[in-house]
Design a protein around this motif. Structure first.
Motif, PDB file in Angstrom:
ATOM      1  N   GLY A  37      36.216  68.524  49.763  1.00 50.66           N
ATOM      2  CA  GLY A  37      34.771  68.631  49.964  1.00 50.66           C
ATOM      3  C   GLY A  37      34.011  68.775  48.659  1.00 50.66           C
ATOM      4  O   GLY A  37      32.814  68.476  48.602  1.00 50.66           O
ATOM      5  N   ALA A  38      34.698  69.195  47.601  1.00 53.17           N
ATOM      6  CA  ALA A  38      34.050  69.302  46.294  1.00 53.17           C
ATOM      7  C   ALA A  38      33.767  67.935  45.688  1.00 53.17           C
ATOM      8  O   ALA A  38      32.950  67.810  44.777  1.00 53.17           O
ATOM      9  N   ASP A  39      34.446  66.905  46.194  1.00 52.46           N
ATOM     10  CA  ASP A  39      34.279  65.556  45.646  1.00 52.46           C
ATOM     11  C   ASP A  39      33.257  64.733  46.404  1.00 52.46           C
ATOM     12  O   ASP A  39      32.857  63.658  45.954  1.00 52.46           O
ATOM     13  N   GLY A  40      32.848  65.185  47.588  1.00 52.44           N
ATOM     14  CA  GLY A  40      31.875  64.441  48.376  1.00 52.44           C
ATOM     15  C   GLY A  40      31.795  64.979  49.789  1.00 52.44           C
ATOM     16  O   GLY A  40      32.487  65.931  50.153  1.00 52.44           O
ATOM     17  N   ALA A  41      30.953  64.366  50.585  1.00 50.18           N
ATOM     18  CA  ALA A  41      30.764  64.787  51.974  1.00 50.18           C
ATOM     19  C   ALA A  41      31.890  64.266  52.848  1.00 50.18           C
ATOM     20  O   ALA A  41      32.348  63.127  52.682  1.00 50.18           O
ATOM     21  N   LEU A  42      32.349  65.090  53.789  1.00 51.75           N
ATOM     22  CA  LEU A  42      33.369  64.704  54.759  1.00 51.75           C
ATOM     23  C   LEU A  42      32.701  64.616  56.123  1.00 51.75           C
ATOM     24  O   LEU A  42      32.096  65.587  56.588  1.00 51.75           O
ATOM     25  N   VAL A  43      32.811  63.448  56.758  1.00 53.49           N
ATOM     26  CA  VAL A  43      32.071  63.178  57.989  1.00 53.49           C
ATOM     27  C   VAL A  43      33.022  62.698  59.073  1.00 53.49           C
ATOM     28  O   VAL A  43      33.837  61.791  58.839  1.00 53.49           O
ATOM     29  N   GLU A  44      32.933  63.298  60.256  1.00 58.85           N
ATOM     30  CA  GLU A  44      33.720  62.820  61.398  1.00 58.85           C
ATOM     31  C   GLU A  44      32.942  61.718  62.108  1.00 58.85           C
ATOM     32  O   GLU A  44      31.816  61.936  62.568  1.00 58.85           O
ATOM     33  N   ALA A  45      33.526  60.534  62.189  1.00 64.10           N
ATOM     34  CA  ALA A  45      32.865  59.411  62.842  1.00 64.10           C
ATOM     35  C   ALA A  45      33.879  58.323  63.110  1.00 64.10           C
ATOM     36  O   ALA A  45      34.924  58.240  62.458  1.00 64.10           O
ATOM     37  N   GLU A  46      33.559  57.469  64.077  1.00 63.37           N
ATOM     38  CA  GLU A  46      34.399  56.322  64.401  1.00 63.37           C
ATOM     39  C   GLU A  46      34.024  55.146  63.513  1.00 63.37           C
ATOM     40  O   GLU A  46      32.849  54.949  63.188  1.00 63.37           O
ATOM     41  N   GLY A  47      35.039  54.361  63.156  1.00 61.90           N
ATOM     42  CA  GLY A  47      34.827  53.262  62.229  1.00 61.90           C
ATOM     43  C   GLY A  47      33.831  52.224  62.696  1.00 61.90           C
ATOM     44  O   GLY A  47      33.161  51.585  61.881  1.00 61.90           O
ATOM     45  N   GLY A  48      33.710  52.041  63.986  1.00 56.96           N
ATOM     46  CA  GLY A  48      32.790  51.037  64.497  1.00 56.96           C
ATOM     47  C   GLY A  48      31.378  51.544  64.722  1.00 56.96           C
ATOM     48  O   GLY A  48      30.492  50.767  65.087  1.00 56.96           O
ATOM     49  N   GLN A  49      31.152  52.848  64.503  1.00 59.65           N
ATOM     50  CA  GLN A  49      29.830  53.440  64.720  1.00 59.65           C
ATOM     51  C   GLN A  49      29.577  54.493  63.638  1.00 59.65           C
ATOM     52  O   GLN A  49      29.638  55.694  63.889  1.00 59.65           O
ATOM     53  N   LEU A  50      29.283  54.044  62.450  1.00 57.23           N
ATOM     54  CA  LEU A  50      29.094  54.960  61.331  1.00 57.23           C
ATOM     55  C   LEU A  50      27.673  55.506  61.321  1.00 57.23           C
ATOM     56  O   LEU A  50      26.709  54.743  61.428  1.00 57.23           O
ATOM     57  N   PRO A  51      27.524  56.813  61.169  1.00 57.04           N
ATOM     58  CA  PRO A  51      26.190  57.420  61.122  1.00 57.04           C
ATOM     59  C   PRO A  51      25.595  57.301  59.721  1.00 57.04           C
ATOM     60  O   PRO A  51      25.194  58.294  59.100  1.00 57.04           O
ATOM     61  N   LEU A  52      25.530  56.074  59.227  1.00 61.35           N
ATOM     62  CA  LEU A  52      25.120  55.796  57.854  1.00 61.35           C
ATOM     63  C   LEU A  52      24.128  54.641  57.868  1.00 61.35           C
ATOM     64  O   LEU A  52      24.228  53.732  58.697  1.00 61.35           O
ATOM     65  N   ARG A  53      23.204  54.645  56.927  1.00 61.51           N
ATOM     66  CA  ARG A  53      22.164  53.628  56.925  1.00 61.51           C
ATOM     67  C   ARG A  53      22.685  52.297  56.357  1.00 61.51           C
ATOM     68  O   ARG A  53      23.690  52.255  55.656  1.00 61.51           O
ATOM     69  N   ASP A  54      21.962  51.244  56.657  1.00 60.40           N
ATOM     70  CA  ASP A  54      22.295  49.925  56.132  1.00 60.40           C
ATOM     71  C   ASP A  54      22.278  49.943  54.607  1.00 60.40           C
ATOM     72  O   ASP A  54      21.390  50.548  53.987  1.00 60.40           O
TER      73      ASP A  54
END
Length: 202
Positions: free
Chosen positions: A91-108
């Motif tokens: 976690g010190a290197d970046g954010a860790l996010v639980e998500a499915e590969g086909g539905q990423l909670p990330l912007r375009d």
């Protein structure tokens, strides 16, 4: 849809049961990971996604490549793997996010590059997953589909035969990448590694 759900559940169960101590099983993989991350051509200040990050072994390498001004995000579908990643201090290197590969909670267009170790053959729908990775990657950005062993070496280790319809084989992965917004730039399926390096189509 039922088959897709079962595949996803099986993947979670497989990795959940192996999360604790995962990296102790493969202690010699770091140089191969470092070389593959190097192929992404990251620069200081870039934004990198570790897709299917597992215990986030690549995240310290990605952080080193983009520097303190860059962004690193690790995404995985298995909570136990992310818990182990946090336990290892990733976690010190970046954010860790639980998500499915086909539905990423990330912007375009959120990232300059995507690193995906051992991911594509675990996706319930590889085309949908690669299309989603294309969505969150800037045009001209890079994708590294990686494994620290080539397909033949990995099959031999597990006592399996290579499957002719393996999604990771060059004809199949090249076709799927082209159909989902990527251009295959390099393909290396030697004993030492598997690397399909692709560029996001402009």
């Amino acid at each position: 849809m039922a088959r897709r759900t079962r595949d996803r559940r099986e993947t979670r169960e497989f990795f959940a049961a192996r999360a604790v101590g995962w990296e102790t099983r493969y202690p010699d993989d770091v140089p191969a990971y470092a070389a593959a991350v190097g192929e992404l051509g990251l620069h200081t200040g870039d934004r990198a996604l570790d897709a299917g990050c597992g215990t986030a072994r690549a995240m310290p390498l990605l952080r080193a490549a983009v520097g303190p001004s860059g962004t690193v995000v690790g995404v995985d579908v298995t909570p136990e793997m992310l818990h182990e990643a946090a336990h290892l201090g990733r976690g010190a290197d970046g954010a860790l996010v639980e998500a499915e590969g086909g539905q990423l909670p990330l912007r375009d267009g959120a990232f300059d590059a995507v690193f995906a170790a051992g991911l594509v053959n675990h996706l319930p729908d590889p085309a949908a997953g690669l299309r989603e990775l294309a969505r969150v990657t800037l045009p001209g950005g890079r994708l590294a589909l990686f494994h620290p062993l080539g397909r033949a070496a990995l099959a031999a280790r597990r006592g399996h035969e290579l499957e002719p319809d393996d999604v990771r084989a060059q004809p199949q992965i090249g076709r799927i990448l082209a159909a989902t917004g990527w251009e295959l730039a390099l393909f290396d399926d030697s004993d030492e590694r598997y690397l399909a390096l692709a560029v996001r189509a402009r």
